[in-house]
Scaffold this motif. Structure first.
Motif, PDB file in Angstrom:
ATOM      1  N   MET A   1     -44.633 -16.633  15.027  1.00  0.00           N
ATOM      2  CA  MET A   1     -44.126 -17.260  16.257  1.00  0.00           C
ATOM      3  C   MET A   1     -42.998 -16.414  16.836  1.00  0.00           C
ATOM      4  O   MET A   1     -42.086 -16.010  16.160  1.00  0.00           O
ATOM      5  N   ASP A   2     -43.106 -16.131  18.123  1.00  0.00           N
ATOM      6  CA  ASP A   2     -42.165 -15.242  18.790  1.00  0.00           C
ATOM      7  C   ASP A   2     -41.630 -15.964  20.027  1.00  0.00           C
ATOM      8  O   ASP A   2     -42.127 -15.796  21.127  1.00  0.00           O
ATOM      9  N   VAL A   3     -40.610 -16.792  19.818  1.00  0.00           N
ATOM     10  CA  VAL A   3     -40.104 -17.659  20.884  1.00  0.00           C
ATOM     11  C   VAL A   3     -39.268 -16.851  21.874  1.00  0.00           C
ATOM     12  O   VAL A   3     -38.408 -16.058  21.473  1.00  0.00           O
ATOM     13  N   LEU A   4     -39.517 -17.037  23.164  1.00  0.00           N
ATOM     14  CA  LEU A   4     -38.707 -16.369  24.183  1.00  0.00           C
ATOM     15  C   LEU A   4     -37.253 -16.801  24.042  1.00  0.00           C
ATOM     16  O   LEU A   4     -36.968 -17.987  23.899  1.00  0.00           O
ATOM     17  N   ASP A   5     -36.323 -15.824  24.098  1.00  0.00           N
ATOM     18  CA  ASP A   5     -34.910 -16.127  23.835  1.00  0.00           C
ATOM     19  C   ASP A   5     -34.130 -16.337  25.142  1.00  0.00           C
ATOM     20  O   ASP A   5     -34.669 -16.221  26.235  1.00  0.00           O
ATOM     21  N   ARG A   6     -32.842 -16.640  24.984  1.00  0.00           N
ATOM     22  CA  ARG A   6     -32.043 -17.012  26.152  1.00  0.00           C
ATOM     23  C   ARG A   6     -31.926 -15.880  27.170  1.00  0.00           C
ATOM     24  O   ARG A   6     -31.886 -16.120  28.364  1.00  0.00           O
ATOM     25  N   LYS A   7     -31.904 -14.643  26.678  1.00  0.00           N
ATOM     26  CA  LYS A   7     -31.809 -13.503  27.597  1.00  0.00           C
ATOM     27  C   LYS A   7     -32.984 -13.452  28.564  1.00  0.00           C
ATOM     28  O   LYS A   7     -32.860 -12.984  29.692  1.00  0.00           O
ATOM     29  N   PHE A   8     -34.144 -13.898  28.089  1.00  0.00           N
ATOM     30  CA  PHE A   8     -35.321 -13.913  28.966  1.00  0.00           C
ATOM     31  C   PHE A   8     -35.050 -14.747  30.227  1.00  0.00           C
ATOM     32  O   PHE A   8     -35.445 -14.366  31.333  1.00  0.00           O
ATOM     33  N   LEU A 140     -37.091 -35.070  27.329  1.00  0.00           N
ATOM     34  CA  LEU A 140     -36.951 -33.622  27.115  1.00  0.00           C
ATOM     35  C   LEU A 140     -36.022 -32.975  28.135  1.00  0.00           C
ATOM     36  O   LEU A 140     -35.839 -31.746  28.119  1.00  0.00           O
ATOM     37  N   ASN A 141     -35.429 -33.777  29.025  1.00  0.00           N
ATOM     38  CA  ASN A 141     -34.478 -33.205  29.981  1.00  0.00           C
ATOM     39  C   ASN A 141     -33.273 -32.650  29.221  1.00  0.00           C
ATOM     40  O   ASN A 141     -32.665 -33.360  28.426  1.00  0.00           O
ATOM     41  N   GLY A 142     -32.969 -31.371  29.453  1.00  0.00           N
ATOM     42  CA  GLY A 142     -31.856 -30.736  28.752  1.00  0.00           C
ATOM     43  C   GLY A 142     -32.243 -30.086  27.423  1.00  0.00           C
ATOM     44  O   GLY A 142     -31.392 -29.473  26.779  1.00  0.00           O
ATOM     45  N   TRP A 143     -33.490 -30.200  27.029  1.00  0.00           N
ATOM     46  CA  TRP A 143     -33.931 -29.623  25.753  1.00  0.00           C
ATOM     47  C   TRP A 143     -33.818 -28.091  25.779  1.00  0.00           C
ATOM     48  O   TRP A 143     -34.163 -27.440  26.767  1.00  0.00           O
ATOM     49  N   ASP A 144     -33.328 -27.533  24.663  1.00  0.00           N
ATOM     50  CA  ASP A 144     -33.174 -26.079  24.531  1.00  0.00           C
ATOM     51  C   ASP A 144     -34.512 -25.465  24.115  1.00  0.00           C
ATOM     52  O   ASP A 144     -34.931 -25.622  22.961  1.00  0.00           O
ATOM     53  N   VAL A 145     -35.163 -24.762  25.041  1.00  0.00           N
ATOM     54  CA  VAL A 145     -36.496 -24.229  24.760  1.00  0.00           C
ATOM     55  C   VAL A 145     -36.459 -22.908  23.986  1.00  0.00           C
ATOM     56  O   VAL A 145     -37.499 -22.297  23.763  1.00  0.00           O
ATOM     57  N   THR A 146     -35.260 -22.462  23.576  1.00  0.00           N
ATOM     58  CA  THR A 146     -35.181 -21.269  22.725  1.00  0.00           C
ATOM     59  C   THR A 146     -35.144 -21.635  21.238  1.00  0.00           C
ATOM     60  O   THR A 146     -35.100 -20.754  20.382  1.00  0.00           O
ATOM     61  N   ARG A 147     -35.153 -22.936  20.934  1.00  0.00           N
ATOM     62  CA  ARG A 147     -35.048 -23.374  19.540  1.00  0.00           C
ATOM     63  C   ARG A 147     -36.350 -23.250  18.765  1.00  0.00           C
ATOM     64  O   ARG A 147     -36.358 -23.241  17.535  1.00  0.00           O
ATOM     65  N   GLY A 148     -37.473 -23.255  19.480  1.00  0.00           N
ATOM     66  CA  GLY A 148     -38.756 -23.171  18.775  1.00  0.00           C
ATOM     67  C   GLY A 148     -39.175 -24.477  18.141  1.00  0.00           C
ATOM     68  O   GLY A 148     -39.857 -24.486  17.115  1.00  0.00           O
TER      69      GLY A 148
END
Length: 194
Positions: A1-8, A140-148
């Motif tokens: 699994m290669d989750v897109l990070d915050r820099k993306f 899911l409002n506000g959920w951090d999508v970089t957490r995986g």
DNA sequence: CTCTCGATGTTCT
DNA sequence: GAACATCGAGAGG
């Protein structure tokens, strides 16, 4: 699994909107069920200067997530029955986001069909449809999508610039002409549904 | 395929 | 009150 990070996400919103095409949107529910699809249509909403953007009139309870750090989901409720999924972009304090308008279902299609109560190509070809298919709501409002976990994004398919169609955004007649006409909606040509 | 219209509840004026 | 980053059903071509 290669989750897109915050820099993306911490980049120009129109750039991120194009870069999201071909990415895999993954939704995990509990332990057993994973739903996923490839993003094929997005729209860029570019901060307080953009009269089509929810942040145009300043911060409110609804749009607060857009003013926070990039890489978070901005989910809101509209038309009395529909949820919309956006991903927050740019640096913290610059309230921009990309609306995910359509995906091509990849995993968990049977589950999506059950949630949508129909089968076939029209399963997730609209912003409210994909939220229903992927069980995305206000929780899911506000959920951090970089957490995986729960909801995240991964690299999937490379989309060349030539196969991206730019057009005006949908459903923003309330915006100024210059923003109504801006070509800030992006579709993958080969996967184009509408 | 196209167009029109009603549903439904939160947010903003 | 009005508007809303929409959808699906139904009528017509």
């Amino acid at each position: 699994m290669d989750v897109l990070d915050r820099k993306f996400y911490e980049r120009n919103t129109r750039y991120v909107a194009r870069a999201l095409l071909g990415k895999k949107l993954v939704r995990k529910i509990g332990r057993g069920v994973t739903l996923a699809g490839m993003i094929v249509e997005t729209e860029a909403y570019c901060g307080q200067e953009d009269s089509a953007c929810h942040a145009h009139r300043g911060q409110t309870a609804r749009n607060a997530v857009m003013f926070g750090a990039p890489g978070h989901a901005y989910v809101y409720f509209t038309y009395g029955m529909h949820y919309m999924l956006n991903l927050v972009t740019e640096k913290e304090g610059n309230p921009c986001a990309v609306l995910i308008r359509a995906i091509m279902p990849l995993d968990g299609i049977k589950e999506m069909e059950a949630r949508r109560k129909l089968k076939g190509a029209r399963l997730a070809d609209g912003p409210a449809k994909l939220c229903q298919a992927l069980a995305i709501d206000k929780s899911l409002n506000g959920w951090d999508v970089t957490r995986g976990a729960k909801l995240w994004l991964e690299d999937f398919k490379k989309i060349s610039a030539k196969s991206i169609l730019a057009s005006p955004r949908i459903g923003i007649n309330y915006a100024k002409e210059e923003h109504r006409n801006a070509l800030w909606r992006y579709c993958v040509l080969s996967e184009k549904i509408k």
